[in-house]
Design an enzyme around this catalytic site. Structure first.
Site, PDB file in Angstrom:
ATOM      1  N   HIS A 282      61.636 111.895   8.789  1.00  0.00           N
ATOM      2  CA  HIS A 282      60.367 111.726   8.092  1.00  0.00           C
ATOM      3  C   HIS A 282      60.489 112.250   6.660  1.00  0.00           C
ATOM      4  O   HIS A 282      60.571 111.481   5.720  1.00  0.00           O
ATOM      5  CB  HIS A 282      59.285 112.450   8.896  1.00  0.00           C
ATOM      6  CG  HIS A 282      57.881 112.155   8.491  1.00  0.00           C
ATOM      7  ND1 HIS A 282      57.546 111.266   7.506  1.00  0.00           N
ATOM      8  CD2 HIS A 282      56.701 112.649   8.948  1.00  0.00           C
ATOM      9  CE1 HIS A 282      56.231 111.215   7.373  1.00  0.00           C
ATOM     10  NE2 HIS A 282      55.693 112.049   8.237  1.00  0.00           N
ATOM     11  N   HIS A 321      62.468 100.078   5.760  1.00  0.00           N
ATOM     12  CA  HIS A 321      61.256 100.808   6.147  1.00  0.00           C
ATOM     13  C   HIS A 321      60.633 100.121   7.352  1.00  0.00           C
ATOM     14  O   HIS A 321      60.700  98.897   7.458  1.00  0.00           O
ATOM     15  CB  HIS A 321      60.257 100.821   4.982  1.00  0.00           C
ATOM     16  CG  HIS A 321      59.194 101.864   5.109  1.00  0.00           C
ATOM     17  ND1 HIS A 321      58.060 101.668   5.860  1.00  0.00           N
ATOM     18  CD2 HIS A 321      59.110 103.105   4.593  1.00  0.00           C
ATOM     19  CE1 HIS A 321      57.319 102.763   5.780  1.00  0.00           C
ATOM     20  NE2 HIS A 321      57.921 103.650   5.035  1.00  0.00           N
ATOM     21  N   ASP A 377      62.121 107.089  -0.850  1.00  0.00           N
ATOM     22  CA  ASP A 377      63.117 108.161  -0.933  1.00  0.00           C
ATOM     23  C   ASP A 377      64.347 107.809  -1.763  1.00  0.00           C
ATOM     24  O   ASP A 377      65.188 108.670  -2.014  1.00  0.00           O
ATOM     25  CB  ASP A 377      63.577 108.560   0.483  1.00  0.00           C
ATOM     26  CG  ASP A 377      62.502 109.327   1.203  1.00  0.00           C
ATOM     27  OD1 ASP A 377      61.791 110.085   0.530  1.00  0.00           O
ATOM     28  OD2 ASP A 377      62.360 109.160   2.425  1.00  0.00           O
TER      29      ASP A 377
HETATM   30  N1  CMC Z   1      71.150 100.258   5.772  1.00  0.00           N
HETATM   31  C1  CMC Z   1      71.777  99.264   6.423  1.00  0.00           C
HETATM   32  N2  CMC Z   1      71.222  98.500   7.373  1.00  0.00           N
HETATM   33  C2  CMC Z   1      69.955  98.753   7.686  1.00  0.00           C
HETATM   34  C3  CMC Z   1      69.232  99.771   7.061  1.00  0.00           C
HETATM   35  C4  CMC Z   1      69.871 100.540   6.069  1.00  0.00           C
HETATM   36  N3  CMC Z   1      69.226 101.506   5.422  1.00  0.00           N
HETATM   37  N4  CMC Z   1      67.977  99.817   7.562  1.00  0.00           N
HETATM   38  C5  CMC Z   1      67.923  98.857   8.491  1.00  0.00           C
HETATM   39  N5  CMC Z   1      69.110  98.199   8.566  1.00  0.00           N
HETATM   40  C6  CMC Z   1      69.440  97.055   9.402  1.00  0.00           C
HETATM   41  C7  CMC Z   1      69.551  97.471  10.853  1.00  0.00           C
HETATM   42  O1  CMC Z   1      70.864  97.850  11.155  1.00  0.00           O
HETATM   43  C8  CMC Z   1      69.108  96.208  11.538  1.00  0.00           C
HETATM   44  O2  CMC Z   1      70.184  95.302  11.461  1.00  0.00           O
HETATM   45  P1  CMC Z   1      70.487  94.301  12.697  1.00  0.00           P
HETATM   46  O3  CMC Z   1      69.283  93.413  12.781  1.00  0.00           O
HETATM   47  O4  CMC Z   1      71.729  93.602  12.305  1.00  0.00           O
HETATM   48  O5  CMC Z   1      70.657  95.178  13.903  1.00  0.00           O
HETATM   49  C9  CMC Z   1      68.018  95.656  10.642  1.00  0.00           C
HETATM   50  O6  CMC Z   1      68.329  96.175   9.334  1.00  0.00           O
HETATM   51  C10 CMC Z   1      66.608  96.083  11.028  1.00  0.00           C
HETATM   52  O7  CMC Z   1      66.534  97.508  10.994  1.00  0.00           O
HETATM   53  P2  CMC Z   1      65.778  98.406  12.063  1.00  0.00           P
HETATM   54  O8  CMC Z   1      66.633  99.593  12.359  1.00  0.00           O
HETATM   55  O9  CMC Z   1      65.285  97.558  13.194  1.00  0.00           O
HETATM   56  O10 CMC Z   1      64.502  98.854  11.241  1.00  0.00           O
HETATM   57  P3  CMC Z   1      63.531 100.042  11.630  1.00  0.00           P
HETATM   58  O11 CMC Z   1      62.189  99.624  11.205  1.00  0.00           O
HETATM   59  O12 CMC Z   1      63.684 100.470  13.035  1.00  0.00           O
HETATM   60  O13 CMC Z   1      64.089 101.247  10.742  1.00  0.00           O
HETATM   61  C11 CMC Z   1      64.351 102.791   8.981  1.00  0.00           C
HETATM   62  C12 CMC Z   1      63.495 101.660   9.570  1.00  0.00           C
HETATM   63  C13 CMC Z   1      63.638 103.355   7.757  1.00  0.00           C
HETATM   64  C14 CMC Z   1      64.526 103.915  10.033  1.00  0.00           C
HETATM   65  C15 CMC Z   1      65.734 102.208   8.600  1.00  0.00           C
HETATM   66  O14 CMC Z   1      65.565 101.176   7.648  1.00  0.00           O
HETATM   67  C16 CMC Z   1      66.663 103.281   8.063  1.00  0.00           C
HETATM   68  O15 CMC Z   1      67.343 103.947   8.848  1.00  0.00           O
HETATM   69  N6  CMC Z   1      66.753 103.444   6.708  1.00  0.00           N
HETATM   70  C17 CMC Z   1      67.560 104.482   6.134  1.00  0.00           C
HETATM   71  C18 CMC Z   1      66.846 105.835   6.210  1.00  0.00           C
HETATM   72  C19 CMC Z   1      65.695 105.948   5.227  1.00  0.00           C
HETATM   73  O16 CMC Z   1      65.823 105.602   4.053  1.00  0.00           O
HETATM   74  N7  CMC Z   1      64.559 106.461   5.711  1.00  0.00           N
HETATM   75  C20 CMC Z   1      63.374 106.683   4.854  1.00  0.00           C
HETATM   76  C21 CMC Z   1      62.190 105.922   5.341  1.00  0.00           C
HETATM   77  S1  CMC Z   1      60.838 106.008   4.171  1.00  0.00           S
HETATM   78  C22 CMC Z   1      60.241 107.667   4.296  1.00  0.00           C
HETATM   79  C23 CMC Z   1      59.110 107.869   5.274  1.00  0.00           C
HETATM   80  O17 CMC Z   1      58.203 107.020   5.322  1.00  0.00           O
HETATM   81  O18 CMC Z   1      59.108 108.919   5.972  1.00  0.00           O
END
Ligand code: CMC
Length: 442
Positions: A282, A321, A377
């Protein structure tokens, strides 16, 4: 209260006049459920039973991926279009024209203040920035290397013991004064925790500085008689507080509402929010961005890093996100503020890596097809680092800004006619009705 009805009877309709017909293939019976604001009520599923003594159907929604937990008029997000609005005002306009204290007023009262209202509000907050000397003393009792977020968490929770009137949550006057105290004292406690970490004496608030200016003074004042904050840093910090002020029902806000639904005082509820924000998923992603940029080290290494992301061995931190499937509007504003801060502090070469990384990613099919864009971020850690903050302080900075949002959400919840203590159901998966075995026989 709306409720579903079995088909055949007069179907209840939602306020929108729409209904959903569900057929239970276990029994062949159909039910008509009212749809209001694009949602059905979870409790309406309960009437769907296979027998009289059946508990009734529930929905299973770990992480509340598709469950609205409240009705709220505070923050609007359209993740597909990259829109964020506080009380209907686009975040871009607020970041450009407003101040953090004005935004806090807007979030809490629902309308922008008049000049007199803003002056009175700012004055009230300014004269409540001091904390009881015993707060300072117990903070001094933390270990020399205590994490500042842990200190903040403990200190905000402890404020409830200094203001026992805070438990009068039905009293509008009490709610008002706790609101003022929380917004006023968070920067003081945050700065104390920073000074503690540094082994430096705590600096008292200076009430003729701005909210952000006073915070900078409490953080960085050394032997000078008076600390004069650079107006460009002051403004950049104020913008960061604005951008972090609210983000509807995220993890920490849900924690504040959930804990607050028990009727506890707002200090305890906000402490729960700080606990949620402490987690790396978070409040901690900006730290991960900095580590990633340091690891990439130079622009030449970017293609190899991107290749690693695409073959699944790396994650591009600060991208993607759960809600935004477009450019996070906050990231655009922070990127611009980063340039302003570097004008004062000198350019961090990591910014060049970040900008190029962003450019390459935004044109790459992998990121385009997955709708991965920079989030809040991606650039914020660079600003914090330029301000001389260690990574441990990053979530603390987030908490200062988010406090106004947490309180606005708590106040809205306390007055919500639908308010009940938060109490999710579970699907029990353990054993049942076993015979106790004496320890000698196990
Ligand atoms: N780098 C590379 N690939 C990614 C990334 C990333 N940062 N984020 C998502 N993907 C890929 C993921 O591997 C998946 O690919 P595939 O369909 O081939 O399996 C696809 O994109 C969809 O991702 P997801 O994991 O289903 O998306 P989610 O909504 O569950 O995750 C997230 C959202 C923020 C956890 C993720 O994008 C992530 O881990 N980002 C990096 C960490 C980050 O920057 N976090 C800050 C969030 S904003 C602050 C807050 O609001 O607290």
């Amino acid at each position: 209260m709306s409720s579903g009805t079995e088909q055949g009877e007069a179907g209840a309709v939602g306020a929108d006049g729409q209904t959903l017909t569900v057929t239970d293939n276990r029994t062949g019976r159909s039910y008509e459920l009212p749809i209001t604001d694009g949602t059905i009520r979870g409790i309406d599923l309960r009437q769907i039973k296979v027998s009289e003594d059946d508990f009734g159907l529930m929905s299973y929604d770990p992480a509340f991926m598709n469950t609205a937990s409240c009705r709220s008029a505070i923050t609007f997000i359209d993740g597909d279009k990259g829109i964020l609005e506080y009380r209907g005002y686009p975040i871009e306009q607020l970041a450009e024209h407003s101040s953090y204290l004005e935004v806090a007023y807007l979030l809490i009262h629902g309308e922008l203040p008049s000049r007199e209202q803003l002056d009175a509000w700012s004055h009230e907050i300014t004269i409540h920035t001091f904390v009881h000397e015993n707060v300072k003393r117990f903070m001094q009792g933390f270990r020399h290397d205590a994490h500042p977020m842990g200190m903040l968490l403990g200190a905000v929770g402890a404020l409830s013991t200094f203001y026992p009137d805070a438990k009068e949550i039905r009293d509008p006057l009490s709610r008002h004064i706790q609101t003022i105290r929380l917004i006023a004292k968070l920067p003081t406690l945050a700065a104390f925790s920073f000074r503690h970490m540094r082994g430096q004496p705590y600096v008292y608030p200076v009430n003729d500085l701005s909210y952000a200016g006073n915070f900078l003074s409490m953080m960085y004042k050394m032997t000078e008689l008076r600390y004069e904050p650079d107006p460009r840093l002051e403004r950049a910090l104020d913008i960061l507080f604005i951008l972090h002020a609210d983000h509807e029902q995220n993890c920490s806000t849900s924690a504040v509402r959930s804990v607050g639904s028990s009727g506890v005082d707002p200090y305890s509820a906000v402490a729960a929010g700080i606990g949620a924000l402490y987690g790396p998923l978070h409040g901690g992603a900006n730290e991960a961005v900095l580590r990633m940029l340091r690891r990439i080290e130079s622009r030449e290494n970017i293609p190899a890093f991107i290749a690693g992301v695409k073959n699944g061995t790396e994650l591009l931190m600060g991208f993607g996100h759960r809600v935004y499937k477009n450019y996070d509007p906050r990231a655009k504003i922070i990127k611009k503020a980063t340039e302003d801060v570097f004008e004062v502090t000198g350019r961090n070469p990591l910014l060049d890596i970040a900008v190029e990384l962003e450019q390459i990613a935004l044109e790459d099919e992998y990121f385009v097809s997955r709708r991965l864009y920079p989030n809040v971020d991606f650039y914020s850690g660079l600003i914090y680092e330029a301000l001389g903050l260690p990574v441990e302080m990053f979530p603390v900075m987030f908490a200062i800004g988010r406090t106004s949002g947490w309180i606005a959400q708590w106040l809205e919840m306390v007055d919500d006619p639908d308010l009940k203590i938060a109490r999710p159901r579970q699907i029990y998966t353990g054993p049942r009705t076993r015979r106790y075995v004496d320890i000698a026989d196990r």
